[in-house]
Scaffold this active site. Structure first.
Site, PDB file in Angstrom:
ATOM      1  N   GLY A 153      15.558 -32.154  -3.731  1.00  0.00           N
ATOM      2  CA  GLY A 153      15.405 -32.231  -5.187  1.00  0.00           C
ATOM      3  C   GLY A 153      15.508 -33.672  -5.669  1.00  0.00           C
TER       4      GLY A 153
ATOM      5  N   PRO B 274      13.101 -17.230 -24.169  1.00  0.00           N
ATOM      6  CG  PRO B 274      13.261 -15.442 -22.662  1.00  0.00           C
ATOM      7  CD  PRO B 274      12.990 -16.917 -22.727  1.00  0.00           C
TER       8      PRO B 274
ATOM      9  CE1 TYR C 218      20.311 -24.446 -13.281  1.00  0.00           C
ATOM     10  CE2 TYR C 218      20.925 -24.981 -15.541  1.00  0.00           C
ATOM     11  CZ  TYR C 218      20.805 -25.349 -14.222  1.00  0.00           C
ATOM     12  OH  TYR C 218      21.168 -26.617 -13.831  1.00  0.00           O
TER      13      TYR C 218
ATOM     14  CB  SER D  24      24.029 -27.758 -15.985  1.00  0.00           C
ATOM     15  OG  SER D  24      23.056 -27.756 -16.994  1.00  0.00           O
TER      16      SER D  24
ATOM     17  CD  GLU E 224      20.013 -25.739 -20.427  1.00  0.00           C
ATOM     18  OE1 GLU E 224      19.790 -24.581 -20.751  1.00  0.00           O
ATOM     19  OE2 GLU E 224      19.652 -26.717 -21.091  1.00  0.00           O
TER      20      GLU E 224
HETATM   21  P1  GDR Z   1      16.181 -28.116 -19.302  1.00  0.00           P
HETATM   22  O1  GDR Z   1      14.885 -28.985 -18.902  1.00  0.00           O
HETATM   23  O2  GDR Z   1      15.832 -26.697 -19.533  1.00  0.00           O
HETATM   24  O3  GDR Z   1      16.850 -28.845 -20.426  1.00  0.00           O
HETATM   25  O4  GDR Z   1      17.071 -28.191 -17.966  1.00  0.00           O
HETATM   26  P2  GDR Z   1      13.331 -28.837 -19.241  1.00  0.00           P
HETATM   27  O5  GDR Z   1      12.767 -30.200 -19.057  1.00  0.00           O
HETATM   28  O6  GDR Z   1      12.707 -27.729 -18.467  1.00  0.00           O
HETATM   29  O7  GDR Z   1      13.299 -28.393 -20.795  1.00  0.00           O
HETATM   30  C1  GDR Z   1      13.763 -29.239 -21.823  1.00  0.00           C
HETATM   31  C2  GDR Z   1      13.325 -28.720 -23.172  1.00  0.00           C
HETATM   32  O8  GDR Z   1      11.923 -28.897 -23.314  1.00  0.00           O
HETATM   33  C3  GDR Z   1      11.373 -27.737 -23.956  1.00  0.00           C
HETATM   34  N1  GDR Z   1       9.942 -27.619 -23.635  1.00  0.00           N
HETATM   35  C4  GDR Z   1       9.431 -27.457 -22.405  1.00  0.00           C
HETATM   36  N2  GDR Z   1      10.037 -27.405 -21.193  1.00  0.00           N
HETATM   37  C5  GDR Z   1       9.249 -27.270 -20.102  1.00  0.00           C
HETATM   38  N3  GDR Z   1       9.833 -27.246 -18.886  1.00  0.00           N
HETATM   39  N4  GDR Z   1       7.876 -27.139 -20.193  1.00  0.00           N
HETATM   40  C6  GDR Z   1       7.228 -27.182 -21.404  1.00  0.00           C
HETATM   41  O9  GDR Z   1       6.010 -27.074 -21.465  1.00  0.00           O
HETATM   42  C7  GDR Z   1       8.040 -27.354 -22.560  1.00  0.00           C
HETATM   43  N5  GDR Z   1       7.763 -27.454 -23.893  1.00  0.00           N
HETATM   44  C8  GDR Z   1       8.920 -27.610 -24.517  1.00  0.00           C
HETATM   45  C9  GDR Z   1      12.221 -26.606 -23.410  1.00  0.00           C
HETATM   46  O10 GDR Z   1      12.092 -25.441 -24.239  1.00  0.00           O
HETATM   47  C10 GDR Z   1      13.606 -27.242 -23.455  1.00  0.00           C
HETATM   48  O11 GDR Z   1      14.159 -27.097 -24.737  1.00  0.00           O
HETATM   49  C11 GDR Z   1      17.182 -29.348 -17.166  1.00  0.00           C
HETATM   50  C12 GDR Z   1      17.217 -28.899 -15.704  1.00  0.00           C
HETATM   51  O12 GDR Z   1      17.175 -30.033 -14.874  1.00  0.00           O
HETATM   52  C13 GDR Z   1      18.500 -28.140 -15.418  1.00  0.00           C
HETATM   53  O13 GDR Z   1      18.574 -27.824 -14.032  1.00  0.00           O
HETATM   54  C14 GDR Z   1      19.691 -29.022 -15.820  1.00  0.00           C
HETATM   55  O14 GDR Z   1      20.891 -28.319 -15.607  1.00  0.00           O
HETATM   56  C15 GDR Z   1      19.564 -29.425 -17.272  1.00  0.00           C
HETATM   57  O15 GDR Z   1      18.337 -30.087 -17.487  1.00  0.00           O
HETATM   58  C16 GDR Z   1      20.700 -30.358 -17.691  1.00  0.00           C
END
Ligand code: GDR
Length: 330
Positions: free
Chosen positions: A11, A282, A151, A127, A129
């Site tokens: 990772g 969700p 998670y 995390s 989260e």
């Molecule tokens: P997160 O990371 O859930 O915070 O967890 P992510 O980058 O997936 O999402 C951050 C925010 O962006 C919004 N979002 C989207 N997210 C993704 N992935 N794809 C999209 O298209 C998109 N559009 C908007 C999400 O809704 C969210 O609010 C990460 C991970 O690394 C975890 O393992 C870690 O524990 C935490 O960061 C700290």
């Protein structure tokens, strides 16, 4: 030479940490699961010093064996189902690996290292989260948890069981409550890399648009290279404890998008961005902002890379990668 054992070696954080520990003079052991893990070959090509050890967070005997074989001074448990969105679809698997996997790892360390005054030092990747529907802002080590995803729930279990093993068996076990941390090694499924990669491809004429979910949620984004250093610092402290690792600044997804497009000279990003409900979650975590003052005070840790520098680093990296793949001269 001190020895470190890392789960989640393929990772983002596993790679940064392996390089960092190698530079500090450690022998680095990386746990690899499966018969032919597709990602390990690329990691070993870049970091041939890593000794791989087979093992699986779902299988306690394999973890005991892995600890016996590697005889580590320090164990870093970074392995997890780490994509929050996926955890809604595979909740049981996430609970098993991200949650119970921590218990199994602690148990393996306890069994091999001896119960009392266990000399093996243990780091758990907790995390932000876990804060989920935040009870206070900014979040500190004392902020109550309210996870918003399978998670997050699994990470809360992992966090609590580390505290319990520390208190019950006098283990040197720490958790870093890491807020979002990103960089060129970030997987493409996470929003920062998804955006920087798409922006690079749009700039190069390889892609027309980017499809995203919620643009309003806010994250405290730091650089992964800075954050793995904090993990190591926790294990060098006199006493085991838990620490928030964050920048103390928050930005919306929209801010991220705007800055990434600006990096390639596109001021009006709206024509290139579409939203699709399939990327909405969700239950959402709306606002994360961490207070890293304890880590600064007690460990002397501070982040070096700012949010603008991070976005710029990631966009430039993706421009180079995508241009090379497409045979375009920059
Ligand atoms: P997160 O990371 O859930 O915070 O967890 P992510 O980058 O997936 O999402 C951050 C925010 O962006 C919004 N979002 C989207 N997210 C993704 N992935 N794809 C999209 O298209 C998109 N559009 C908007 C999400 O809704 C969210 O609010 C990460 C991970 O690394 C975890 O393992 C870690 O524990 C935490 O960061 C700290």
């Amino acid at each position: 030479m001190p020895r470190a054992f890392i789960t989640g070696i393929t990772g983002q954080d596993g790679q940064h940490l392996a390089q960092f520990l190698h530079d500090q003079g450690y022998d680095v052991y990386g746990m690899v699961k499966g018969q032919s893990n597709p990602r390990i070959a690329a990691v070993l090509e870049e970091m041939p010093f890593i000794e791989t050890v087979p093992g699986d967070l779902a299988d306690l005997p394999s973890l005991v064996k892995a600890i016996e074989v590697s005889q580590p001074d320090e164990v870093y448990n970074l392995g997890a189902i780490s994509f929050v969105a996926m955890s809604f679809n595979q909740a049981e698997l996430t609970a098993n690996i991200t949650g119970l996997g921590v218990l199994r790892m602690l148990e393996a360390v306890r069994m091999v290292g001896g119960a009392e005054n266990n000399p093996i030092r243990f780091y758990q990747a907790s995390s932000s989260e876990m804060f989920g529907k935040v009870r206070e802002t900014p979040q500190t080590e004392a902020t109550p948890f309210h996870p918003r995803s399978p998670y997050g729930c699994a990470k809360v279990f992992g966090h609590d069981i580390v505290v319990n093993y520390r208190e019950s068996y006098d283990m040197f076990a720490c958790s870093g409550i890491l807020f979002n941390h990103e960089g060129p090694r970030r997987g493409i499924e996470f929003v920062t890399r998804k955006v920087t990669n798409a922006v690079a491809r749009i700039k190069l004429g390889l892609q027309q648009e980017i499809v995203l979910g919620n643009l309003d949620s806010k994250r405290d984004w730091g650089y992964a290279g800075d954050y793995v250093k904090a993990m190591w610092m926790m294990l060098q402290a006199d006493e085991p404890d838990d620490y928030v690792i964050a920048t103390g600044q928050t930005h919306s997804i929209e801010d991220l998008v705007e800055r990434a497009f600006a990096e390639v000279g596109i001021e009006d990003w709206r024509p290139y961005v579409r939203q699709d409900p399939k990327f909405f979650r969700p239950a959402e975590v709306d606002l994360l902002i961490g207070d890293p003052s304890k880590a600064k005070r007690e460990l002397g840790w501070e982040p070096d890379v700012s949010f603008p520098e991070l976005v710029s680093m990631m966009v430039r990296n993706d421009l180079e990668i995508e241009a090379k793949k497409a045979g375009i001269a920059l």
